[in-house]
Design a protein around this motif. Structure first.
Motif, mmCIF file in Angstrom:
data_model
loop_
_atom_site.group_PDB
_atom_site.id
_atom_site.type_symbol
_atom_site.label_atom_id
_atom_site.label_comp_id
_atom_site.label_asym_id
_atom_site.label_seq_id
_atom_site.Cartn_x
_atom_site.Cartn_y
_atom_site.Cartn_z
ATOM 1 N N LEU A 11 0.831 -1.199 0.000
ATOM 2 C CA LEU A 11 0.000 0.000 0.000
ATOM 3 C C LEU A 11 0.866 1.250 0.000
ATOM 4 N N ARG A 12 1.902 1.252 0.822
ATOM 5 C CA ARG A 12 2.804 2.401 0.844
ATOM 6 C C ARG A 12 3.412 2.647 -0.525
ATOM 7 N N GLU A 13 3.829 1.563 -1.202
ATOM 8 C CA GLU A 13 4.447 1.704 -2.518
ATOM 9 C C GLU A 13 3.443 2.229 -3.539
ATOM 10 N N GLN A 14 2.193 1.799 -3.415
ATOM 11 C CA GLN A 14 1.164 2.307 -4.326
ATOM 12 C C GLN A 14 0.942 3.799 -4.121
ATOM 13 N N VAL A 15 0.863 4.210 -2.860
ATOM 14 C CA VAL A 15 0.685 5.631 -2.559
ATOM 15 C C VAL A 15 1.895 6.423 -3.041
ATOM 16 N N LEU A 16 3.086 5.900 -2.810
ATOM 17 C CA LEU A 16 4.307 6.573 -3.241
ATOM 18 C C LEU A 16 4.324 6.757 -4.754
ATOM 19 N N ALA A 17 4.005 5.702 -5.477
ATOM 20 C CA ALA A 17 4.025 5.774 -6.946
ATOM 21 C C ALA A 17 3.010 6.789 -7.454
ATOM 22 N N GLU A 18 1.822 6.808 -6.858
ATOM 23 C CA GLU A 18 0.789 7.743 -7.307
ATOM 24 C C GLU A 18 1.133 9.176 -6.926
ATOM 25 N N ARG B 163 4.157 10.420 -6.510
ATOM 26 C CA ARG B 163 5.242 10.834 -7.398
ATOM 27 C C ARG B 163 4.702 11.151 -8.791
ATOM 28 N N ARG B 164 3.789 10.315 -9.284
ATOM 29 C CA ARG B 164 3.229 10.530 -10.625
ATOM 30 C C ARG B 164 2.496 11.865 -10.701
ATOM 31 N N ARG B 165 1.699 12.162 -9.681
ATOM 32 C CA ARG B 165 0.925 13.398 -9.713
ATOM 33 C C ARG B 165 1.823 14.630 -9.658
ATOM 34 N N ILE B 166 2.959 14.505 -9.019
ATOM 35 C CA ILE B 166 3.904 15.620 -8.993
ATOM 36 C C ILE B 166 4.576 15.790 -10.354
ATOM 37 N N VAL B 167 5.123 14.704 -10.900
ATOM 38 C CA VAL B 167 5.874 14.841 -12.154
ATOM 39 C C VAL B 167 4.963 15.177 -13.325
ATOM 40 N N ASP B 168 3.681 14.775 -13.262
ATOM 41 C CA ASP B 168 2.754 15.108 -14.340
ATOM 42 C C ASP B 168 2.082 16.465 -14.135
ATOM 43 N N GLY B 169 2.422 17.148 -13.037
ATOM 44 C CA GLY B 169 1.919 18.493 -12.823
ATOM 45 C C GLY B 169 0.544 18.580 -12.200
ATOM 46 N N GLU B 170 -0.010 17.453 -11.764
ATOM 47 C CA GLU B 170 -1.315 17.500 -11.104
ATOM 48 C C GLU B 170 -1.195 18.192 -9.743
ATOM 49 N N TYR B 171 -0.073 17.956 -9.063
ATOM 50 C CA TYR B 171 0.275 18.731 -7.878
ATOM 51 C C TYR B 171 1.389 19.673 -8.321
ATOM 52 N N GLN B 172 1.130 20.952 -8.300
ATOM 53 C CA GLN B 172 2.041 21.910 -8.907
ATOM 54 C C GLN B 172 3.094 22.408 -7.924
ATOM 55 N N GLU B 173 4.162 22.950 -8.480
ATOM 56 C CA GLU B 173 5.264 23.465 -7.674
ATOM 57 C C GLU B 173 4.738 24.479 -6.653
ATOM 58 N N GLY B 174 5.152 24.301 -5.410
ATOM 59 C CA GLY B 174 4.728 25.198 -4.345
ATOM 60 C C GLY B 174 3.404 24.835 -3.709
ATOM 61 N N GLU B 175 2.704 23.851 -4.252
ATOM 62 C CA GLU B 175 1.398 23.472 -3.708
ATOM 63 C C GLU B 175 1.560 22.721 -2.387
ATOM 64 N N ARG B 176 0.725 23.049 -1.423
ATOM 65 C CA ARG B 176 0.798 22.424 -0.104
ATOM 66 C C ARG B 176 0.144 21.049 -0.145
ATOM 67 N N LEU B 177 0.812 20.077 0.469
ATOM 68 C CA LEU B 177 0.318 18.706 0.482
ATOM 69 C C LEU B 177 0.220 18.232 1.930
ATOM 70 N N THR B 178 -0.946 18.351 2.519
ATOM 71 C CA THR B 178 -1.119 17.880 3.881
ATOM 72 C C THR B 178 -1.408 16.377 3.877
ATOM 73 N N GLU B 179 -1.096 15.741 4.979
ATOM 74 C CA GLU B 179 -1.376 14.312 5.096
ATOM 75 C C GLU B 179 -2.869 14.042 4.958
ATOM 76 N N THR B 180 -3.670 14.899 5.570
ATOM 77 C CA THR B 180 -5.133 14.710 5.511
ATOM 78 C C THR B 180 -5.638 14.821 4.088
ATOM 79 N N ARG B 181 -5.170 15.827 3.380
ATOM 80 C CA ARG B 181 -5.606 16.028 1.991
ATOM 81 C C ARG B 181 -5.206 14.854 1.108
ATOM 82 N N VAL C 29 9.419 10.965 -0.900
ATOM 83 C CA VAL C 29 9.500 12.001 -1.940
ATOM 84 C C VAL C 29 10.263 13.229 -1.449
ATOM 85 N N GLU C 30 10.273 13.445 -0.128
ATOM 86 C CA GLU C 30 11.124 14.517 0.396
ATOM 87 C C GLU C 30 12.596 14.166 0.174
#
Length: 223
Positions: free
Chosen positions: A21-28, A30-48, A67-68
């Motif tokens: 499960l951790r690896e699935q979350v990690l892969a997704e 990472r994908r959303r960051i590199v594909d620009g779905e989560y944009q540079e400077g965007e805040r990513l809370t654990e809850t969100r 990812v850090e």
């Protein structure tokens, strides 16, 4: 009743499902960051992120740590985790390493390539051209990284393969940001690199790889 032989029992490791499960979350993530779905400077809370992925906060917390460490996310005072910014220094550092690794890989690939490996490179170029015509830039970015990974595999150097594995997530990230304008030039440069490898010309392959990385760096830094 006869007891099953121990060798016939399925092997389960402690926490296997949790790791998966951790690896699935990690892969997704990472994908959303590199594909620009989560944009540079965007805040990513654990809850969100837990809500986005439909999971608890534990695998999200672990994925954020990874990812850090990879440089995709920064932890800032009073803001928490935010998507990292591809600043000029980060991009220059990435391409400096790419040039060293990819020129070495290209020269070795020219000496060691198999017909099957050459066919694989040609197929990846054709797939990338198809993705470019369809303006599927997410797929194009993935195929770009696949092409370079394939060259490294053809080099037959396992250390190059190991060292470069994490780097190509960042290559994908940088390429995706400027894929629309970069695609035609990148394809032509890939063809020249393929031709040099297929000809078994290590010097020409090394030069083609160097020129390709220099052109990609110039495009990324001017964007």
């Amino acid at each position: 009743m006869a007891q099953p032989d121990q060798d016939d029992l399925p092997i389960r490791t402690i926490g296997a499902d949790h790791v998966a499960l951790r690896e699935q979350v990690l892969a997704e993530l990472r994908r959303r960051i590199v594909d620009g779905e989560y944009q540079e400077g965007e805040r990513l809370t654990e809850t969100r992120l837990a809500e986005d992925f439909g999971v608890s906060r534990n695998p999200v917390r672990e994925a954020l740590r990874v990812v850090e460490a990879e440089g995709f996310v920064e932890i800032l005072p009073r803001r928490g985790a935010v998507v990292a910014t591809l600043d000029e220094t980060a991009v220059r550092d990435l391409f400096s390493v790419r040039q060293q690794l990819e020129t070495l890989a290209a020269g070795l690939a020219a000496e060691r390539a198999t017909p099957e490996g050459i066919a694989r490179l040609r197929d990846l170029i054709e797939q990338a051209n198809t993705a470019a015509r369809a303006e599927d830039f997410d797929q194009l970015a993935e195929l770009n990284s696949d092409f370079h990974r394939a060259v490294i595999e053809l080099s037959g150097n396992r250390w190059l393969h190991s060292i470069s594995a994490a780097m190509y997530h960042h290559v994908h990230w940088v390429f995706r940001a400027g894929a629309a304008g970069r695609a035609p030039h990148s394809s032509e440069e890939h063809v020249r690199l393929l031709e040099a490898i297929e000809a078994g010309d290590a010097a020409a392959a090394t030069t083609a790889a160097r020129l390709h990385v220099e052109a990609a760096a110039a495009a990324a830094l001017s964007g």
